[in-house]
Design an enzyme around this catalytic site. Structure first.
Site, PDB file in Angstrom:
ATOM      1  CG  ASP A  73      14.786  50.987  22.003  1.00  0.00           C
ATOM      2  OD1 ASP A  73      13.594  50.706  21.823  1.00  0.00           O
ATOM      3  OD2 ASP A  73      15.639  50.949  21.096  1.00  0.00           O
ATOM      4  CE  LYS A 126      10.036  56.976  23.431  1.00  0.00           C
ATOM      5  NZ  LYS A 126      11.342  56.381  23.172  1.00  0.00           N
ATOM      6  N   GLY A 135       8.430  50.127  20.184  1.00  0.00           N
ATOM      7  CA  GLY A 135       8.174  48.969  21.047  1.00  0.00           C
ATOM      8  C   GLY A 135       8.244  49.430  22.484  1.00  0.00           C
ATOM      9  CG  HIS A 136       5.976  52.137  24.049  1.00  0.00           C
ATOM     10  ND1 HIS A 136       7.043  52.999  24.126  1.00  0.00           N
ATOM     11  CD2 HIS A 136       5.095  52.698  23.209  1.00  0.00           C
ATOM     12  CE1 HIS A 136       6.794  54.042  23.346  1.00  0.00           C
ATOM     13  NE2 HIS A 136       5.622  53.882  22.777  1.00  0.00           N
ATOM     14  CD  GLN A 169       9.665  55.819  16.364  1.00  0.00           C
ATOM     15  OE1 GLN A 169       8.887  56.738  16.161  1.00  0.00           O
ATOM     16  NE2 GLN A 169       9.242  54.581  16.498  1.00  0.00           N
TER      17      GLN A 169
HETATM   18  P1  IMP Z   1      12.355  52.946  10.666  1.00  0.00           P
HETATM   19  O1  IMP Z   1      11.695  53.847  11.639  1.00  0.00           O
HETATM   20  O2  IMP Z   1      11.811  51.548  10.680  1.00  0.00           O
HETATM   21  O3  IMP Z   1      12.394  53.525   9.290  1.00  0.00           O
HETATM   22  O4  IMP Z   1      13.890  52.776  11.115  1.00  0.00           O
HETATM   23  C1  IMP Z   1      14.818  53.848  11.026  1.00  0.00           C
HETATM   24  C2  IMP Z   1      15.808  53.792  12.174  1.00  0.00           C
HETATM   25  O5  IMP Z   1      15.148  54.126  13.395  1.00  0.00           O
HETATM   26  C3  IMP Z   1      16.435  52.405  12.405  1.00  0.00           C
HETATM   27  O6  IMP Z   1      17.763  52.589  12.861  1.00  0.00           O
HETATM   28  C4  IMP Z   1      15.591  51.826  13.523  1.00  0.00           C
HETATM   29  O7  IMP Z   1      16.294  50.842  14.268  1.00  0.00           O
HETATM   30  C5  IMP Z   1      15.329  53.071  14.347  1.00  0.00           C
HETATM   31  N1  IMP Z   1      14.099  52.991  15.131  1.00  0.00           N
HETATM   32  C6  IMP Z   1      12.834  53.164  14.693  1.00  0.00           C
HETATM   33  N2  IMP Z   1      11.964  53.060  15.704  1.00  0.00           N
HETATM   34  C7  IMP Z   1      12.690  52.849  16.817  1.00  0.00           C
HETATM   35  C8  IMP Z   1      12.344  52.689  18.194  1.00  0.00           C
HETATM   36  O8  IMP Z   1      11.180  52.745  18.615  1.00  0.00           O
HETATM   37  N3  IMP Z   1      13.397  52.486  19.039  1.00  0.00           N
HETATM   38  C9  IMP Z   1      14.687  52.457  18.610  1.00  0.00           C
HETATM   39  N4  IMP Z   1      15.053  52.606  17.342  1.00  0.00           N
HETATM   40  C10 IMP Z   1      14.059  52.803  16.450  1.00  0.00           C
END
Ligand code: IMP
Length: 422
Positions: free
Chosen positions: A13, A16, A40-41, A221
């Site tokens: 977040d 990017k 989420g972009h 991420q």
């Molecule tokens: P997962 O990727 O859904 O398995 O989540 C694992 C961890 O990564 C959690 O804490 C999510 O909130 C975090 N996470 C996954 N994708 C994002 C992203 O695009 N932005 C921020 N946090 C993310």
């Protein structure tokens, strides 16, 4: 060697999407290389906001081919929704392709993501999009890939895996089993809609490299969510670092030119896990409200805190950033003083480097230096010299602590609101 990589330097977040959208203007290819619709972009075009979860941000530039690389995990229902919403807004989508090596997020992955998470005492706070279970199957060599939809192997693969998944659902979690026939017919329908987009992206990319095309590798991420180097187990299941970019796109590291780390001017984190500079107080609330820090995937309020230069320096080291793109500097306008974390301490002892143990991280406290703030609205600044002196000093502090130059400063959400540093 015209391949650039853009990755997140904190917990995701960082903005990017905006950087990729801006830099993607002259790019022949934009390739997303990891993760799935956990991302989420948010990008703004002509005042209109788009939130993309699966498609690369560069998708809005129709002259760039958009590839979803082999390192990604694909939920085709989300994919089709995003395609439909872009088309409804008049965007062309014929330039979007998916690697036949990318793995499919199946209905059982999504259900199991919630069930496993519900059972844990040390909850991760996943996005519940099936990401972890899908990558688990990939590495257990039980996964189904997008190419399996084309070569006739899907029905048999689904039959085999579904038996085990239904055993887990019914015997361990006391849930209803999933129905083979309905999943099969749903995926037959999906295949008809997506088959022309599933290609050997790796061959396409090799041809592009041979023609010296410009390629942008788009990370989702970020550093601290990396499966190996993040705050494990409070991480995602992929490798969102620069090295993951080369693996997930099928491009050799020898082609990489720039590695751009995107860093927000303060810190946020969604989900559980240690966060040394977190401000669980009025200052954190101020950052959340001024920066609109709510998850674009799950809507969850983001945890907010001060900029952590220990994290940023670690991100520079692990990724080998050639430059940093700084985002949301405008959010900090109006603060009299701005603390920046320059080190960690545990029980009065200085910690060197980024601790591997989340217990150490959870117990660590931040060592702050306080920078003077600025009051001016900087959202229309076009050059570094337009910025107030204290904003420039904030940037310089980041550069001297990390040894990495800041080449791009975003001062607002709009496409045109940025400073390119020569
Ligand atoms: P997962 O990727 O859904 O398995 O989540 C694992 C961890 O990564 C959690 O804490 C999510 O909130 C975090 N996470 C996954 N994708 C994002 C992203 O695009 N932005 C921020 N946090 C993310």
């Amino acid at each position: 060697m015209p391949v650039d990589i853009i990755v997140g330097a904190q917990w995701g977040d960082e903005g990017k999407g905006k950087i990729i959208d801006t830099l993607g203007v002259n790019t022949d290819y934009v390739i997303r290389f990891g993760g799935g619709n956990n991302a989420g972009h948010t990008i703004k075009v002509d005042g209109e906001s788009f939130i993309l979860h699966l498609l690369p941000s560069g998708v809005l530039h129709k002259h760039s081919k958009c590839l979803l690389g082999a390192g990604m995990v694909i939920d085709f229902k989300v994919f089709l929704q995003e395609i439909a919403s872009l088309e409804a807004c008049g965007f062309d989508t014929e330039h979007i392709f998916i690697s036949s090596r990318a793995h499919l997020i199946m209905p059982y992955h999504i259900i199991l993501d919630s069930l496993w998470e519900g059972q844990r005492t040390d909850k991760i706070g996943t996005t519940k999009r099936g990401i972890g279970p899908c990558y688990s199957d990939k590495y257990a060599r039980l996964g189904i890939r997008t190419g399996d939809l084309l070569d006739g192997s899907f029905p048999e693969k689904l039959k085999n895996i579904l038996k085990t998944k239904n055993d887990i659902l019914t015997k361990i979690f006391n849930e209803n089993p999933l129905d083979y026939d309905s999943i099969l017919s749903e995926y037959n329908e999906i295949t008809q809609k997506v088959s022309h987009r599933i290609i050997n992206t790796e061959t396409e990319v090799q041809n592009a490299l041979a023609k010296n095309k410009n390629i942008l590798l788009e990370g989702a991420q970020a550093m601290m969510l990396d499966i190996d180097y993040g705050s494990y187990p409070y991480v995602t299941s992929s490798s969102p670092t620069a090295a993951g970019g080369t693996v997930g796109s099928g491009i050799s590291p020898r082609y990489i030119r720039k590695i751009i780390g995107v860093c927000k001017a303060y810190s946020t984190r969604v989900g559980e896990g240690p966060f040394v500079t977190e401000q669980n107080n009025a200052q954190g609330e101020w950052l959340r409200s001024k920066g609109s820090e709510y998850g674009s995937t799950t809507g969850r309020p983001r945890r907010c805190g001060w900029l952590d230069l220990v994290v940023l320096r670690y991100a520079c080291e692990i990724n080998g950033f050639t430059e940093i793109a700084l985002t949301k500097l405008d959010v900090l306008s109006g603060l009299k003083e701005i603390p920046i974390c320059v080190g960690y301490e545990l029980e009065g002892e200085k910690i060197s480097g980024m601790p591997a143990s989340v217990d150490i991280l959870a117990g660590a406290s931040a060592v702050y230096e306080t920078m003077p703030g600025w009051n001016e609205d900087i959202s229309n600044c076009k050059t570094l010299s337009d910025l107030p002196g204290n904003a420039r000093r904030y940037i310089e502090k980041m550069e001297t602590h990390t040894g990495c130059p800041i080449r791009f400063v975003s001062v607002g959400a709009g496409r045109e609101q940025f400073i390119a540093v020569e």
